[in-house]
Design a protein around this motif. Structure first.
Motif, PDB file in Angstrom:
ATOM      1  N   ARG A  34      21.236  53.342 -48.856  1.00 35.11           N
ATOM      2  CA  ARG A  34      20.946  52.448 -47.738  1.00 35.11           C
ATOM      3  C   ARG A  34      21.557  51.057 -47.937  1.00 35.11           C
ATOM      4  NH1 ARG A  34      15.524  51.558 -47.073  1.00 35.11           N
ATOM      5  NH2 ARG A  34      15.114  52.416 -49.108  1.00 35.11           N
ATOM      6  N   PRO A  35      21.489  50.480 -49.160  1.00 36.29           N
ATOM      7  CA  PRO A  35      22.122  49.160 -49.334  1.00 36.29           C
ATOM      8  C   PRO A  35      23.625  49.172 -49.033  1.00 36.29           C
ATOM      9  CG  PRO A  35      20.618  49.577 -51.137  1.00 36.29           C
ATOM     10  CD  PRO A  35      20.708  50.844 -50.340  1.00 36.29           C
ATOM     11  N   THR A  36      24.292  50.286 -49.326  1.00 35.84           N
ATOM     12  CA  THR A  36      25.718  50.395 -49.016  1.00 35.84           C
ATOM     13  C   THR A  36      25.934  50.340 -47.513  1.00 35.84           C
ATOM     14  OG1 THR A  36      26.138  51.690 -51.001  1.00 35.84           O
ATOM     15  CG2 THR A  36      27.747  51.887 -49.225  1.00 35.84           C
ATOM     16  N   ILE A  37      25.114  51.060 -46.774  1.00 36.01           N
ATOM     17  CA  ILE A  37      25.243  51.077 -45.316  1.00 36.01           C
ATOM     18  C   ILE A  37      24.930  49.695 -44.742  1.00 36.01           C
ATOM     19  CG2 ILE A  37      24.357  52.095 -43.181  1.00 36.01           C
ATOM     20  CD1 ILE A  37      23.851  54.669 -44.816  1.00 36.01           C
ATOM     21  N   TYR A  38      23.886  49.047 -45.253  1.00 33.62           N
ATOM     22  CA  TYR A  38      23.575  47.684 -44.796  1.00 33.62           C
ATOM     23  C   TYR A  38      24.746  46.737 -45.082  1.00 33.62           C
ATOM     24  CZ  TYR A  38      18.654  48.663 -43.814  1.00 33.62           C
ATOM     25  OH  TYR A  38      17.481  49.143 -43.271  1.00 33.62           O
ATOM     26  N   ARG A  39      25.391  46.896 -46.239  1.00 36.29           N
ATOM     27  CA  ARG A  39      26.520  46.041 -46.610  1.00 36.29           C
ATOM     28  C   ARG A  39      27.697  46.269 -45.659  1.00 36.29           C
ATOM     29  NH1 ARG A  39      25.967  46.929 -51.646  1.00 36.29           N
ATOM     30  NH2 ARG A  39      27.377  48.690 -51.781  1.00 36.29           N
ATOM     31  N   TRP A  40      27.965  47.525 -45.311  1.00 34.71           N
ATOM     32  CA  TRP A  40      29.053  47.827 -44.381  1.00 34.71           C
ATOM     33  C   TRP A  40      28.759  47.256 -43.003  1.00 34.71           C
ATOM     34  CZ3 TRP A  40      29.739  53.744 -45.609  1.00 34.71           C
ATOM     35  CH2 TRP A  40      30.321  53.892 -46.876  1.00 34.71           C
ATOM     36  N   LYS A  41      27.493  47.357 -42.597  1.00 34.87           N
ATOM     37  CA  LYS A  41      27.091  46.838 -41.288  1.00 34.87           C
ATOM     38  C   LYS A  41      27.264  45.319 -41.241  1.00 34.87           C
ATOM     39  CE  LYS A  41      23.243  47.123 -38.075  1.00 34.87           C
ATOM     40  NZ  LYS A  41      21.864  47.544 -37.862  1.00 34.87           N
ATOM     41  N   LEU A  42      26.848  44.649 -42.300  1.00 38.27           N
ATOM     42  CA  LEU A  42      27.002  43.198 -42.376  1.00 38.27           C
ATOM     43  C   LEU A  42      28.480  42.807 -42.407  1.00 38.27           C
ATOM     44  CD1 LEU A  42      25.643  40.415 -42.724  1.00 38.27           C
ATOM     45  CD2 LEU A  42      25.806  40.786 -45.185  1.00 38.27           C
ATOM     46  N   GLN A  43      29.287  43.562 -43.135  1.00 39.68           N
ATOM     47  CA  GLN A  43      30.717  43.277 -43.201  1.00 39.68           C
ATOM     48  C   GLN A  43      31.358  43.414 -41.824  1.00 39.68           C
ATOM     49  OE1 GLN A  43      32.916  45.771 -45.917  1.00 39.68           O
ATOM     50  NE2 GLN A  43      34.870  44.908 -45.325  1.00 39.68           N
ATOM     51  N   GLU A  45      29.855  43.013 -38.943  1.00 43.08           N
ATOM     52  CA  GLU A  45      29.382  41.915 -38.100  1.00 43.08           C
ATOM     53  C   GLU A  45      30.062  40.586 -38.445  1.00 43.08           C
ATOM     54  OE1 GLU A  45      25.202  41.994 -38.744  1.00 43.08           O
ATOM     55  OE2 GLU A  45      24.882  43.791 -37.522  1.00 43.08           O
ATOM     56  N   THR A  46      30.312  40.348 -39.711  1.00 43.14           N
ATOM     57  CA  THR A  46      30.878  39.052 -40.116  1.00 43.14           C
ATOM     58  C   THR A  46      32.399  39.012 -40.012  1.00 43.14           C
ATOM     59  OG1 THR A  46      30.873  39.734 -42.435  1.00 43.14           O
ATOM     60  CG2 THR A  46      28.988  38.452 -41.652  1.00 43.14           C
ATOM     61  N   THR A  47      33.081  40.096 -40.411  1.00 43.60           N
ATOM     62  CA  THR A  47      34.547  40.066 -40.417  1.00 43.60           C
ATOM     63  C   THR A  47      35.168  40.846 -39.267  1.00 43.60           C
ATOM     64  OG1 THR A  47      34.769  42.018 -41.825  1.00 43.60           O
ATOM     65  CG2 THR A  47      34.586  39.878 -42.935  1.00 43.60           C
ATOM     66  N   GLY A  48      34.406  41.742 -38.654  1.00 44.70           N
ATOM     67  CA  GLY A  48      34.946  42.564 -37.578  1.00 44.70           C
ATOM     68  C   GLY A  48      35.752  43.749 -38.085  1.00 44.70           C
ATOM     69  N   SER A  49      35.711  44.000 -39.385  1.00 49.61           N
ATOM     70  CA  SER A  49      36.488  45.078 -39.974  1.00 49.61           C
ATOM     71  C   SER A  49      35.635  45.830 -40.998  1.00 49.61           C
ATOM     72  CB  SER A  49      37.712  44.488 -40.677  1.00 49.61           C
ATOM     73  OG  SER A  49      38.388  45.474 -41.403  1.00 49.61           O
ATOM     74  N   THR A  50      35.988  47.091 -41.198  1.00 52.11           N
ATOM     75  CA  THR A  50      35.274  47.887 -42.199  1.00 52.11           C
ATOM     76  C   THR A  50      36.174  48.247 -43.367  1.00 52.11           C
ATOM     77  OG1 THR A  50      35.826  49.911 -41.023  1.00 52.11           O
ATOM     78  CG2 THR A  50      33.699  48.903 -40.519  1.00 52.11           C
ATOM     79  N   THR A  51      37.344  47.641 -43.465  1.00 54.28           N
ATOM     80  CA  THR A  51      38.258  47.967 -44.560  1.00 54.28           C
ATOM     81  C   THR A  51      37.664  47.544 -45.897  1.00 54.28           C
ATOM     82  OG1 THR A  51      39.411  45.879 -44.304  1.00 54.28           O
ATOM     83  CG2 THR A  51      40.330  47.762 -43.153  1.00 54.28           C
TER      84      THR A  51
END
Length: 112
Positions: A34-43, A45-51
């Protein structure tokens, strides 16, 4: 060393969350924490990218700017330690002197 998850998996994970599934359900379904998914979601939202982020740090700017002058300095003071050279050069550490010597191609090996 661990490798980063692919961007495709990250996008599919976030698409499942946007479709209405909870983070816990997606976590169990894709076997992700779950922390990984939360981190991807935050990334996203903040950067607009999932790379995935780059693992290499940005290059460290050198404190030595005038390389010709530094080469002359080294030729004159080559018998000193890096600490002594740093003191004489001023404004940098022995590590900066060591990196500068390496960049110029000087080694610590003695020539016979």
């Amino acid at each position: 060393m661990a490798t980063a998850y692919s961007e495709d998996l990250r996008k599919r994970t976030l698409a499942l969350i946007n479709s209405g599934k909870t983070i816990s359900e997606v976590s169990r379904l894709l076997n992700l924490s779950r922390p990984t998914i939360y981190r991807w979601k935050l990334q996203l939202e903040t950067t607009g990218s999932t790379t995935p982020r780059s693992k290499n740090p940005p290059p460290y700017p050198s404190k030595i700017k005038d390389w010709q002058k530094f080469k002359e300095f080294v030729d004159q003071n080559g018998d000193r330690t890096t600490e002594e050279m740093a003191r004489l050069w001023g404004g940098c550490s022995r590590h900066a002197i060591s990196r500068g010597l390496k960049k110029l191609g000087y080694t610590r090996k003695k020539k016979r």
